[in-house]
Design a protein around this motif. Structure first.
Motif, PDB file in Angstrom:
ATOM      1  N   TYR A  36      81.654  65.489  58.663  1.00 29.75           N
ATOM      2  CA  TYR A  36      80.577  65.686  59.547  1.00 29.75           C
ATOM      3  C   TYR A  36      80.682  66.778  60.535  1.00 29.75           C
ATOM      4  O   TYR A  36      81.739  67.475  60.469  1.00 29.75           O
ATOM      5  N   LYS A  49      79.461  62.948  51.516  1.00 27.69           N
ATOM      6  CA  LYS A  49      80.821  61.903  51.115  1.00 27.69           C
ATOM      7  C   LYS A  49      81.205  62.094  50.272  1.00 27.69           C
ATOM      8  O   LYS A  49      80.267  62.449  48.582  1.00 27.69           O
ATOM      9  N   GLY A 101      83.191  42.584  56.743  1.00 33.16           N
ATOM     10  CA  GLY A 101      83.088  43.952  57.879  1.00 33.16           C
ATOM     11  C   GLY A 101      82.274  45.164  57.292  1.00 33.16           C
ATOM     12  O   GLY A 101      81.158  45.018  56.628  1.00 33.16           O
ATOM     13  N   SER A 102      82.659  46.083  58.518  1.00 32.00           N
ATOM     14  CA  SER A 102      82.080  47.291  58.210  1.00 32.00           C
ATOM     15  C   SER A 102      82.708  48.073  57.914  1.00 32.00           C
ATOM     16  O   SER A 102      84.000  47.981  57.993  1.00 32.00           O
ATOM     17  N   TYR A 103      82.841  49.311  57.883  1.00 35.31           N
ATOM     18  CA  TYR A 103      83.611  50.579  57.402  1.00 35.31           C
ATOM     19  C   TYR A 103      84.353  50.657  58.053  1.00 35.31           C
ATOM     20  O   TYR A 103      83.352  51.178  59.040  1.00 35.31           O
TER      21      TYR A 103
ATOM     22  N   TYR B  31      73.599  47.971  61.043  1.00 38.11           N
ATOM     23  CA  TYR B  31      75.671  48.477  61.585  1.00 38.11           C
ATOM     24  C   TYR B  31      75.165  49.225  62.725  1.00 38.11           C
ATOM     25  O   TYR B  31      74.165  50.161  62.197  1.00 38.11           O
ATOM     26  N   TYR B  33      76.936  51.217  65.668  1.00 40.91           N
ATOM     27  CA  TYR B  33      78.485  51.586  66.878  1.00 40.91           C
ATOM     28  C   TYR B  33      78.829  52.283  67.667  1.00 40.91           C
ATOM     29  O   TYR B  33      77.528  52.743  68.242  1.00 40.91           O
ATOM     30  N   SER B  48      82.073  47.825  67.000  1.00 36.96           N
ATOM     31  CA  SER B  48      80.656  47.373  65.269  1.00 36.96           C
ATOM     32  C   SER B  48      79.903  46.278  65.809  1.00 36.96           C
ATOM     33  O   SER B  48      80.844  45.474  66.220  1.00 36.96           O
ATOM     34  N   SER B  55      81.473  42.637  64.978  1.00 41.33           N
ATOM     35  CA  SER B  55      82.394  42.391  64.053  1.00 41.33           C
ATOM     36  C   SER B  55      83.426  43.145  63.543  1.00 41.33           C
ATOM     37  O   SER B  55      84.721  42.319  63.377  1.00 41.33           O
ATOM     38  N   GLY B  98      76.886  48.447  55.897  1.00 44.47           N
ATOM     39  CA  GLY B  98      78.562  48.612  56.329  1.00 44.47           C
ATOM     40  C   GLY B  98      79.265  49.868  55.646  1.00 44.47           C
ATOM     41  O   GLY B  98      79.858  50.361  56.036  1.00 44.47           O
ATOM     42  N   ASN B 100      77.768  52.117  53.836  1.00 48.01           N
ATOM     43  CA  ASN B 100      77.004  53.544  54.144  1.00 48.01           C
ATOM     44  C   ASN B 100      76.649  54.768  55.170  1.00 48.01           C
ATOM     45  O   ASN B 100      77.422  53.865  56.060  1.00 48.01           O
ATOM     46  N   GLN B 102      77.081  56.978  58.457  1.00 49.21           N
ATOM     47  CA  GLN B 102      76.413  55.933  59.786  1.00 49.21           C
ATOM     48  C   GLN B 102      75.832  57.368  60.118  1.00 49.21           C
ATOM     49  O   GLN B 102      76.504  58.804  60.576  1.00 49.21           O
TER      50      GLN B 102
END
Lengths: 117, 113
Positions: A36, A49, A101-103, B31, B33, B48, B55, B98, B100, B102
């Protein structure tokens, strides 16, 4: 557990010369890796990415990064720096979540790129 | 191009006061954050949020913090009783899935006096 180390807090280059921003990571699984960029008073913008496809990833503004599993590195490069590239750059690693869940990404400390005319 | 927006850009408050930081994520994202970046330090994950519940959260996200999606567009971070060490830049982010990338907002700089 995951971690990321950006080896240089500051990198100074002349306009028109190559850029190399170094990043090493640690990950328990197959990670996703991101770079980023943050310009002053702006939000974080995704440059590129890696998500287990091609190891050489091309991003915006002429940047690219190569995923090297054997070296656990994901260095960011650009053949020719431009004045507008001066910004803070963050390397980010994110493990695949075990259950749903999320990354949840882990950020490096950032590298400040300074470009001299 | 759709973007994440945050308000205010700078918030100054007295220690012990409550603050609410506001974010409008990208409209089709699911999602959400919050991160913070103390001056000179790395960006740190706070929490998140998906499907109207938390979550994941980090150790930083203690009982002083809460998040809410009060309507279909806003996503807020509340700090109940601010401390000096809460002074930081707070970033909101959103993603469609989730796994991909952000998309980050420009941040709110919180200064606690």
């Amino acid at each position: 557990a995951q971690s990321v180390t950006q080896l240089d807090s500051h990198v100074s280059v002349s306009e028109g010369t190559p850029v190399l921003l170094r990043c090493n990571y640690s990950s328990s699984y197959s990670p996703s890796l991101f770079w980023y960029v943050q310009h002053p008073n702006k939000g974080l913008q995704l440059l590129l990415k890696y998500t287990s496809a091609a190891t050489l990833v091309k991003g915006i503004n002429g940047f690219e990064a190569e995923f090297k599993k054997s070296e656990t590195s994901f260095h960011l490069t650009k053949p020719s720096a431009h004045m507008s590239d001066a910004a803070e750059y963050f390397c980010v690693v994110s493990d695949y979540p075990l259950v749903g869940g999320s990354y949840i990404p882990t950020f490096g400390r950032g590298t400040s790129l300074i470009v001299h005319p | 191009e759709p973007e994440v927006t945050q308000t205010p850009s700078h918030q100054v408050t007295q220690m012990g006061q409550e603050v609410i930081l506001r974010c409008v994520p990208i409209s089709n994202h699911l999602y959400f954050y919050w991160y913070r970046q103390i001056l000179g330090q790395k960006v740190e994950f706070l929490v998140s949020f998906y499907n109207n519940e938390i979550s994941e959260k980090s150790e930083i996200f203690d009982d002083q913090f809460s998040v809410e999606r009060p309507d279909g567009s806003n996503f807020t971070l509340k700090i109940r009783s601010t401390k000096l060490e809460d002074s930081a830049m707070y970033f909101c982010a959103s993603s469609d899935m989730g796994y991909n990338e952000q998309f980050f907002g420009p941040g709110t700089r919180l200064t606690v006096l």
